[in-house]
Write a protein that holds these residues in place. Structure first.
Motif, PDB file in Angstrom:
ATOM      1  N   GLU A 136       3.208  15.095 -15.433  1.00  0.00           N
ATOM      2  CA  GLU A 136       3.240  13.713 -14.957  1.00  0.00           C
ATOM      3  C   GLU A 136       1.823  13.194 -14.770  1.00  0.00           C
ATOM      4  O   GLU A 136       0.879  13.963 -14.549  1.00  0.00           O
ATOM      5  N   SER A 137       1.670  11.880 -14.823  1.00  0.00           N
ATOM      6  CA  SER A 137       0.392  11.276 -14.454  1.00  0.00           C
ATOM      7  C   SER A 137       0.189  11.436 -12.959  1.00  0.00           C
ATOM      8  O   SER A 137       1.147  11.525 -12.193  1.00  0.00           O
ATOM      9  N   GLY A 138      -1.084  11.459 -12.549  1.00  0.00           N
ATOM     10  CA  GLY A 138      -1.392  11.582 -11.129  1.00  0.00           C
ATOM     11  C   GLY A 138      -2.344  10.492 -10.675  1.00  0.00           C
ATOM     12  O   GLY A 138      -3.173   9.998 -11.453  1.00  0.00           O
ATOM     13  N   ILE A 139      -2.205  10.101  -9.422  1.00  0.00           N
ATOM     14  CA  ILE A 139      -3.111   9.120  -8.818  1.00  0.00           C
ATOM     15  C   ILE A 139      -3.445   9.589  -7.406  1.00  0.00           C
ATOM     16  O   ILE A 139      -2.615  10.208  -6.742  1.00  0.00           O
ATOM     17  N   GLU A 140      -4.666   9.334  -6.990  1.00  0.00           N
ATOM     18  CA  GLU A 140      -5.129   9.768  -5.676  1.00  0.00           C
ATOM     19  C   GLU A 140      -5.480   8.536  -4.848  1.00  0.00           C
ATOM     20  O   GLU A 140      -6.369   7.761  -5.207  1.00  0.00           O
ATOM     21  N   ILE A 141      -4.758   8.345  -3.737  1.00  0.00           N
ATOM     22  CA  ILE A 141      -5.070   7.285  -2.779  1.00  0.00           C
ATOM     23  C   ILE A 141      -5.995   7.897  -1.733  1.00  0.00           C
ATOM     24  O   ILE A 141      -5.591   8.831  -1.030  1.00  0.00           O
ATOM     25  N   PRO A 142      -7.241   7.432  -1.632  1.00  0.00           N
ATOM     26  CA  PRO A 142      -8.199   8.081  -0.729  1.00  0.00           C
ATOM     27  C   PRO A 142      -7.659   8.181   0.697  1.00  0.00           C
ATOM     28  O   PRO A 142      -7.152   7.210   1.254  1.00  0.00           O
ATOM     29  N   ASN A 151       1.771  10.133   9.259  1.00  0.00           N
ATOM     30  CA  ASN A 151       1.899   9.067   8.258  1.00  0.00           C
ATOM     31  C   ASN A 151       2.033   9.579   6.823  1.00  0.00           C
ATOM     32  O   ASN A 151       1.599   8.920   5.875  1.00  0.00           O
ATOM     33  N   THR A 152       2.645  10.758   6.671  1.00  0.00           N
ATOM     34  CA  THR A 152       2.929  11.269   5.330  1.00  0.00           C
ATOM     35  C   THR A 152       4.375  11.736   5.264  1.00  0.00           C
ATOM     36  O   THR A 152       5.009  12.002   6.283  1.00  0.00           O
ATOM     37  N   ALA A 153       4.858  11.841   4.034  1.00  0.00           N
ATOM     38  CA  ALA A 153       6.240  12.279   3.798  1.00  0.00           C
ATOM     39  C   ALA A 153       6.219  13.607   3.046  1.00  0.00           C
ATOM     40  O   ALA A 153       5.403  14.471   3.339  1.00  0.00           O
ATOM     41  N   HIS A 154       7.114  13.744   2.057  1.00  0.00           N
ATOM     42  CA  HIS A 154       7.240  14.991   1.283  1.00  0.00           C
ATOM     43  C   HIS A 154       6.245  14.921   0.132  1.00  0.00           C
ATOM     44  O   HIS A 154       6.610  14.655  -1.021  1.00  0.00           O
ATOM     45  N   GLU A 155       4.977  15.157   0.426  1.00  0.00           N
ATOM     46  CA  GLU A 155       3.907  14.888  -0.532  1.00  0.00           C
ATOM     47  C   GLU A 155       2.716  15.793  -0.265  1.00  0.00           C
ATOM     48  O   GLU A 155       2.635  16.447   0.775  1.00  0.00           O
ATOM     49  N   PHE A 156       1.769  15.814  -1.214  1.00  0.00           N
ATOM     50  CA  PHE A 156       0.725  16.829  -1.149  1.00  0.00           C
ATOM     51  C   PHE A 156      -0.270  16.660  -0.020  1.00  0.00           C
ATOM     52  O   PHE A 156      -0.890  17.648   0.396  1.00  0.00           O
ATOM     53  N   LEU A 157      -0.457  15.473   0.508  1.00  0.00           N
ATOM     54  CA  LEU A 157      -1.360  15.377   1.653  1.00  0.00           C
ATOM     55  C   LEU A 157      -0.761  16.099   2.857  1.00  0.00           C
ATOM     56  O   LEU A 157      -1.477  16.730   3.643  1.00  0.00           O
ATOM     57  N   THR A 158       0.557  16.044   3.003  1.00  0.00           N
ATOM     58  CA  THR A 158       1.232  16.829   4.041  1.00  0.00           C
ATOM     59  C   THR A 158       0.909  18.302   3.877  1.00  0.00           C
ATOM     60  O   THR A 158       0.592  19.001   4.852  1.00  0.00           O
ATOM     61  N   TRP A 159       0.950  18.795   2.652  1.00  0.00           N
ATOM     62  CA  TRP A 159       0.791  20.238   2.414  1.00  0.00           C
ATOM     63  C   TRP A 159      -0.678  20.653   2.413  1.00  0.00           C
ATOM     64  O   TRP A 159      -1.005  21.758   2.832  1.00  0.00           O
ATOM     65  N   PRO A 168       0.830  -1.211   0.000  1.00  0.00           N
ATOM     66  CA  PRO A 168       0.000   0.000   0.000  1.00  0.00           C
ATOM     67  C   PRO A 168       0.861   1.255   0.000  1.00  0.00           C
ATOM     68  O   PRO A 168       1.983   1.249   0.481  1.00  0.00           O
ATOM     69  N   MET A 169       0.310   2.328  -0.545  1.00  0.00           N
ATOM     70  CA  MET A 169       1.002   3.604  -0.604  1.00  0.00           C
ATOM     71  C   MET A 169       0.412   4.558   0.417  1.00  0.00           C
ATOM     72  O   MET A 169      -0.675   4.354   0.941  1.00  0.00           O
ATOM     73  N   ASP A 170       1.148   5.628   0.691  1.00  0.00           N
ATOM     74  CA  ASP A 170       0.622   6.680   1.554  1.00  0.00           C
ATOM     75  C   ASP A 170      -0.672   7.239   0.981  1.00  0.00           C
ATOM     76  O   ASP A 170      -0.846   7.309  -0.232  1.00  0.00           O
ATOM     77  N   GLU A 171      -1.548   7.675   1.853  1.00  0.00           N
ATOM     78  CA  GLU A 171      -2.761   8.346   1.415  1.00  0.00           C
ATOM     79  C   GLU A 171      -2.420   9.630   0.669  1.00  0.00           C
ATOM     80  O   GLU A 171      -1.385  10.243   0.899  1.00  0.00           O
ATOM     81  N   GLY A 172      -3.329  10.039  -0.216  1.00  0.00           N
ATOM     82  CA  GLY A 172      -3.161  11.322  -0.882  1.00  0.00           C
ATOM     83  C   GLY A 172      -2.714  11.208  -2.323  1.00  0.00           C
ATOM     84  O   GLY A 172      -2.786  10.152  -2.947  1.00  0.00           O
ATOM     85  N   PHE A 173      -2.224  12.333  -2.848  1.00  0.00           N
ATOM     86  CA  PHE A 173      -1.878  12.461  -4.264  1.00  0.00           C
ATOM     87  C   PHE A 173      -0.422  12.098  -4.516  1.00  0.00           C
ATOM     88  O   PHE A 173       0.459  12.447  -3.741  1.00  0.00           O
ATOM     89  N   HIS A 174      -0.183  11.413  -5.667  1.00  0.00           N
ATOM     90  CA  HIS A 174       1.187  11.078  -6.067  1.00  0.00           C
ATOM     91  C   HIS A 174       1.361  11.243  -7.574  1.00  0.00           C
ATOM     92  O   HIS A 174       0.468  10.914  -8.357  1.00  0.00           O
ATOM     93  N   TYR A 175       2.529  11.731  -7.968  1.00  0.00           N
ATOM     94  CA  TYR A 175       2.916  11.753  -9.374  1.00  0.00           C
ATOM     95  C   TYR A 175       3.438  10.364  -9.753  1.00  0.00           C
ATOM     96  O   TYR A 175       4.001   9.639  -8.926  1.00  0.00           O
ATOM     97  N   TYR A 176       3.306  10.013 -11.043  1.00  0.00           N
ATOM     98  CA  TYR A 176       3.974   8.799 -11.531  1.00  0.00           C
ATOM     99  C   TYR A 176       4.061   8.853 -13.052  1.00  0.00           C
ATOM    100  O   TYR A 176       3.463   9.711 -13.710  1.00  0.00           O
ATOM    101  N   ALA A 227      -0.008  24.209  -9.264  1.00  0.00           N
ATOM    102  CA  ALA A 227       0.086  23.100  -8.318  1.00  0.00           C
ATOM    103  C   ALA A 227      -0.869  23.222  -7.135  1.00  0.00           C
ATOM    104  O   ALA A 227      -1.520  22.255  -6.741  1.00  0.00           O
ATOM    105  N   TRP A 228      -0.948  24.408  -6.538  1.00  0.00           N
ATOM    106  CA  TRP A 228      -1.726  24.539  -5.309  1.00  0.00           C
ATOM    107  C   TRP A 228      -3.227  24.389  -5.534  1.00  0.00           C
ATOM    108  O   TRP A 228      -3.949  23.955  -4.640  1.00  0.00           O
ATOM    109  N   SER A 229      -3.712  24.728  -6.713  1.00  0.00           N
ATOM    110  CA  SER A 229      -5.135  24.520  -6.970  1.00  0.00           C
ATOM    111  C   SER A 229      -5.403  23.136  -7.562  1.00  0.00           C
ATOM    112  O   SER A 229      -6.391  22.485  -7.190  1.00  0.00           O
ATOM    113  N   ASN A 230      -4.533  22.640  -8.441  1.00  0.00           N
ATOM    114  CA  ASN A 230      -4.751  21.330  -9.053  1.00  0.00           C
ATOM    115  C   ASN A 230      -4.414  20.177  -8.114  1.00  0.00           C
ATOM    116  O   ASN A 230      -5.248  19.308  -7.868  1.00  0.00           O
ATOM    117  N   GLN A 231      -3.179  20.134  -7.626  1.00  0.00           N
ATOM    118  CA  GLN A 231      -2.768  19.045  -6.748  1.00  0.00           C
ATOM    119  C   GLN A 231      -3.136  19.301  -5.287  1.00  0.00           C
ATOM    120  O   GLN A 231      -3.422  18.382  -4.538  1.00  0.00           O
TER     121      GLN A 231
END
Length: 373
Positions: A126-132, A351-359, A94-102, A196-200
């Motif tokens: 980049e492609s994006g995916i959202e982990i609820p 439970n988040t790292a350097h990623e948009f759910l943190t921000w 499983p991945m961290d919750e939230g948005f990720h580039y790939y 970024a701040w409005s989209n991601q």
């Protein structure tokens, strides 16, 4: 700010900002659903309730496809070619919750996933995916009054260009021509841009919901591109703040004050940024204390009391990060500032790292603290 630490954080962002668990011994739940940031009508990629991601790519002439998300050996999750010409696969953990580039690596070439929407990050779309996320309600689209995000172009004599910014105005803005609003200047991270701040980040939805709940007084957010010279990853030591500082404080701020209903003074102006945007915030607020009165670094370094020697104390200093980043350093820095008499607040996203759910979470915590009487 420690550029080595920033480079480590940025590297985390460039590897999609995820922290994948070790291969799980638990069965993978078969409750996969399309990611909420898929292209219209596309079934893949999918995510399940445990945070696994599943991919299905049609490429009958290809020999190998690897997705840059997940463990899956070096470089991400390797997909398996089926007889029908589709490549399929699921992240090993499983991945961290939230948005990720790939992105996809197909026979050595880098491509985006045709099933996913694209977001500007890592200096490319980049492609994006959202982990609820379990707490995603605070940035959900709800039946509340909504503000507006508009693109503007402002003249920049220092760069001899017309530069772009996006401006969030809260619900009801403009109805009362005499009403004036504070302004937050909010910066993106390295490899991203003013979208970024409005989209991601869903900054507008976070604001709409907080305003509807009566938790904040409405204010304007301005988001602009934070680079005046292109610096490649690993070369941040060569980044010069002065050109962007001129664009922001001598060109953009006066333009916003002249064209929007703002409270055009230091007390009603704040600056914040994530990652590289935090580095910019840190430097510019110390260089230009007469412009901003509230400062926020989101996974973007620390302030120390010594840096404010001979300067007026800001109204607010906010410092945040993910729990997988530098929570000890963030909390210690805030404590040192408080002990020195500053109004300092720290926040750690669990439970988040350097990623948009943190921000996203950081902005949600920051906004109610800004522009208090």
């Amino acid at each position: 700010m420690n550029l080595k630490c920033l480079a480590i954080s940025l590297a985390t962002t460039l590897t999609c900002g995820i922290c994948t668990a070790q291969t799980s011994q638990t069965a993978v739940s078969d409750d996969f659903k399309p990611s909420t940031v898929n292209q219209p009508g596309q079934e893949y990629p999918q995510v399940n309730s445990q945070g696994y991601a599943r991919f299905r790519i049609k490429a009958p002439q290809a020999d190998s496809i690897r997705v840059s998300l997940g463990l899956g050996g070096k470089g991400g999750t390797r997909l398996k070619k089926e007889e029908d010409g589709f490549f399929t696969g699921t992240t090993e953990g499983p991945m961290d919750e939230g948005f990720h580039y790939y992105h996809l690596t197909i026979d050595g070439g880098v491509f985006n996933d045709p099933g996913a929407l694209n977001f500007y990050g890592s200096t490319r779309w980049e492609s994006g995916i959202e982990i609820p996320a379990h707490d995603q309600d605070f940035y959900a689209v709800k039946e509340v009054p909504h503000g507006n995000v508009q693109q503007i172009l402002f003249p920049s004599k220092s760069t001899n260009t017309a530069r772009r910014a996006f401006v969030y105005t809260p619900p009801g803005y403009g109805n009362d021509k005499s009403k004036r609003y504070p302004v937050l200047y909010l910066q993106h991270g390295w490899g991203e841009d003013e979208t970024a701040w409005s989209n991601q980040g869903h900054a507008n939805l976070i604001m709409d919901n907080l305003i509807a709940e009566g938790k904040i007084k409405p204010f304007i957010i301005v988001m602009t591109y934070g680079m005046t010279n292109e610096v490649k990853f690993g070369g941040m030591k060569n980044f010069k703040i002065e050109p962007f500082q001129t664009v922001l404080t001598e060109e953009l701020v006066p333009f916003i004050d002249a064209n929007f209903h703002t409270l055009a003074d230091k007390a009603h102006r704040a600056m914040a940024g994530l990652s590289m945007g935090g580095m910019e915030t840190h430097t510019i607020t110390l260089n230009k204390p007469e412009v901003f009165d509230s400062y926020a670094l989101l996974s973007g370094g620390l302030y120390s009391p010594a840096e404010f020697a001979g300067k007026a104390k800001p109204k607010l200093i906010f410092i945040s990060c993910g729990s997988k980043e530098n929570p000890t350093g963030v909390n210690k820095a805030a404590t040192a500032l408080k002990d020195a008499g500053f109004n300092a607040v720290s926040f750690v996203s669990e439970n988040t790292a350097h990623e948009f759910l943190t921000w996203r979470r950081s902005l949600h915590e920051l906004a109610p603290l800004l522009f208090k009487n």
